[in-house]
Design an enzyme around this catalytic site. Structure first.
Site, mmCIF file in Angstrom:
data_model
loop_
_atom_site.group_PDB
_atom_site.id
_atom_site.type_symbol
_atom_site.label_atom_id
_atom_site.label_comp_id
_atom_site.label_asym_id
_atom_site.label_seq_id
_atom_site.Cartn_x
_atom_site.Cartn_y
_atom_site.Cartn_z
ATOM 1 N N ASP A 13 2.193 -3.722 -1.066
ATOM 2 C CA ASP A 13 3.007 -3.840 0.496
ATOM 3 C C ASP A 13 3.645 -1.991 0.396
ATOM 4 O O ASP A 13 4.689 -2.025 1.341
ATOM 5 C CB ASP A 13 4.127 -4.573 0.530
ATOM 6 C CG ASP A 13 3.677 -6.170 0.406
ATOM 7 O OD1 ASP A 13 2.499 -6.306 0.943
ATOM 8 O OD2 ASP A 13 4.190 -6.777 -0.227
ATOM 9 N N LYS A 16 0.041 0.494 2.946
ATOM 10 C CA LYS A 16 -1.446 0.920 3.061
ATOM 11 C C LYS A 16 -2.142 1.057 4.482
ATOM 12 O O LYS A 16 -2.701 2.034 4.747
ATOM 13 C CB LYS A 16 -2.114 0.373 1.660
ATOM 14 C CG LYS A 16 -1.509 0.612 0.275
ATOM 15 C CD LYS A 16 -2.307 -0.520 -0.531
ATOM 16 C CE LYS A 16 -2.114 -2.017 -0.313
ATOM 17 N NZ LYS A 16 -0.648 -2.410 -0.650
ATOM 18 N N GLY A 40 -1.817 -8.688 2.872
ATOM 19 C CA GLY A 40 -1.458 -8.402 4.164
ATOM 20 C C GLY A 40 -1.045 -7.046 4.483
ATOM 21 O O GLY A 40 -0.025 -6.689 4.177
ATOM 22 N N HIS A 41 -1.782 -6.608 5.380
ATOM 23 C CA HIS A 41 -1.651 -5.175 5.851
ATOM 24 C C HIS A 41 -1.413 -5.116 7.465
ATOM 25 O O HIS A 41 -1.904 -5.536 8.141
ATOM 26 C CB HIS A 41 -2.858 -4.354 5.545
ATOM 27 C CG HIS A 41 -3.268 -4.134 4.374
ATOM 28 N ND1 HIS A 41 -4.520 -3.426 3.812
ATOM 29 C CD2 HIS A 41 -2.744 -4.763 3.018
ATOM 30 C CE1 HIS A 41 -4.405 -3.674 2.361
ATOM 31 N NE2 HIS A 41 -3.392 -4.233 2.125
ATOM 32 N N GLN A 227 -3.178 -4.550 -2.501
ATOM 33 C CA GLN A 227 -2.237 -4.686 -3.682
ATOM 34 C C GLN A 227 -1.694 -3.621 -3.991
ATOM 35 O O GLN A 227 -2.060 -2.447 -3.232
ATOM 36 C CB GLN A 227 -2.687 -5.740 -4.781
ATOM 37 C CG GLN A 227 -2.987 -7.153 -4.523
ATOM 38 C CD GLN A 227 -4.422 -7.347 -3.876
ATOM 39 O OE1 GLN A 227 -5.155 -7.135 -4.199
ATOM 40 N NE2 GLN A 227 -4.166 -8.128 -2.705
#
Ligand code: GDP
Ligand code: IMO
Ligand code: MG
Length: 434
Positions: A13, A16, A40-41, A227
């Site tokens: 988180d 990225k 989750g981006h 990650q």
């Protein structure tokens, strides 16, 4: 050359997604090489928020090709849902998405197996995973006997036979271990997955060969890590990690592209540290400053909604992961979140319970848990940074803070982010940040 990788240097988180989106201007193809729907981006473009999980962030940019490489684990319904959600938001997929036929598939028993360990009576077994079936799927990949790959879904007869054997085994295991487990019907699972396969057919290909051709045609690839390096199965804070090589170490294995094609190795850090789930976190804050960071940084998991644990920047950890991931430049994200603090702190070293200095990131959990951070305290700044667009317009204390992080990590800072929007980004010029 002219390919780039964007890799998190903390526990995920790090934002990225925002940097990948920004760099799409200079690349043709974005490649995911590990992880799955545990990622989750979040990307904000013109006040619209997009959440990417399995699909590379490049899909938001017209004309950019997106590859889900062999190292990713795919839950077909999750992938189809994501295609649908993004399409509804106006994203045009065209023929831009390419999914590797070598990628492994998350099956219903993987979700049940994860429930088994995460809900086990022994708290020591809980890792605080995202419960997306990631670990059990990688376990079957490495175990070989029960693995299912995307390409298998296009050989229905062999697939049904394979599933019969797997389901028989998994039913025996899971009914014995999980009291409420309803035995699965191999044929029903096969029907369900063969239906997914038809819907995914337009995307599935030999992605390794696709990428080799792309390299041959001088396409500029952008590898999007999921990650962070400290969650890497080999190099992270084992066992509180994910099940893939989420440092840059995973790129070649998870895409089939040798890393000699990469010349920019961007390590992403937050201006502080967060972590979701269990595991050691030496600089964690349990006070009102930690709560303030969580509130202002909106530090809640994109995938699970869990509050993220927050703490000061940890240079020992970031120095280590920058080495593991070979970072040649650093992007410092969410600097705006620290505004309004009288003082900011950075862990510059660890010491053990006897006050003995620990200079390297300990590989053993027991040793890391014993470490106490040694902090350097610096003056904070009051100014709101979200409107700042150049290095020289940052307050001096914020500039000094960023310079200090670069020195501590031992890698120059090239990007500073002051808000979620694409435009809230400062790209440092020659001489800035020195
Ligand atoms: P990723 O998984 O590494 O892509 O990061 P996430 O998307 O899970 O978390 C980063 C969060 O920070 C997202 O909600 C972004 O919209 C947000 N964000 C990105 N850059 C900045 C920034 O510079 N400042 C602030 N306040 N938020 C940011
Ligand atoms: P992005 O790509 C933050 C964490 C989980 C848990 C551990 C193992 O958005 O940075 P898993 O479901 O992978 O077996 O969970 O890893 N985790 C993440 N934390 N960001 C992520 O992805 C994460 N993906 C997994 O919280 O501690
Ligand atoms: Mg995330």
């Amino acid at each position: 050359m002219a390919s780039t990788c964007v890799v998190g240097l903390q526990w995920g988180d790090e934002a990225k997604g925002k940097i990948v989106d920004l760099l799409c201007d200079q690349h043709d193809t974005v490649v995911r090489y590990q992880g799955g729907a545990n990622a989750g981006h979040t990307v904000v473009v013109d006040a619209i928020t997009y959440k990417l999980s399995l699909i590379p962030t490049g899909i938001l940019r017209p004309g950019i090709a997106c590859v889900i490489g062999n190292g990713v684990v795919i839950h077909p319904p999750a992938l189809l849902r994501e295609v649908e959600t993004l399409s509804k938001q106006g994203v045009d997929f065209g023929d831009r998405l390419h999914v590797s036929d070598r990628a492994h598939v998350i099956m219903p028993w993987h979700l049940a197996e994860e429930r088994l360990t995460e809900e086990s009576a022994s708290a020591a077994d809980h890792l605080g995973t995202t419960r997306r079936g990631i670990g059990p799927c990688y376990r079957d990949k490495v175990g070989r006997v029960h693995g299912v790959r995307v390409g298998d879904l296009y050989h229905p007869r062999q697939f049904r036979e394979h599933l019969e054997r797997i389901v028989e085994f998994k039913n025996r295991l899971l009914t014995a271990m999980l009291p409420d487990f309803e035995p699965l019907d191999a044929n029903a699972v096969a029907d369900e997955y063969l239906d997914y396969a038809e819907r995914l057919r337009p995307y599935v290909c030999d992605a390794t060969s696709w990428l080799h051709n792309a390299v041959q045609s001088n396409r500029r690839l952008l590898f999007e890590g999921a990650q962070g390096s400290l969650l890497d199965i080999d190099h992270g804070s084992y066992p509180y990690v994910t099940s893939s090589n989420s440092s840059a170490a995973g790129i070649a294995a998870g895409s089939g592209i040798p890393t000699r094609h990469i010349d920019r190795w961007i390590g992403i850090v937050k201006a502080y540290t967060t972590r979701v789930g269990g595991g050691p976190f030496p600089t964690e804050l349990h006070d009102e400053i930690g709560e303030r960071i969580r509130r202002i940084g909106r530090e809640y998991g994109t995938v699970t909604g869990r509050p993220r644990r927050c703490g000061w920047f940890d240079s020992v950890a970031a120095r280590y992961s920058a080495r593991v991931s070979g970072s040649t430049e650093i992007a410092v994200m969410l600097l705006d979140v620290l505004s309004g603090l009288k003082e900011v702190r950075v862990a510059v070293a660890y010491e053990d319970e006897n006050g003995k200095a620990v200079n390297d990131m300990p590989g053993q959990l027991a040793n890391l848990e014993r470490c106490r951070p040694v902090f350097e305290t610096m003056p904070g700044w009051d100014d709101d940074l979200t409107g700042v667009r150049s290095w020289s317009d940052l307050p001096e204390a914020a500039r000094n803070y960023v310079k200090f992080l670069g020195k501590q990590i031992g890698v120059p800072v090239s990007i500073v982010s002051v808000g979620p929007e694409r435009s809230q980004t400062i790209v440092l010029k020659e001489g800035d940040g020195k």
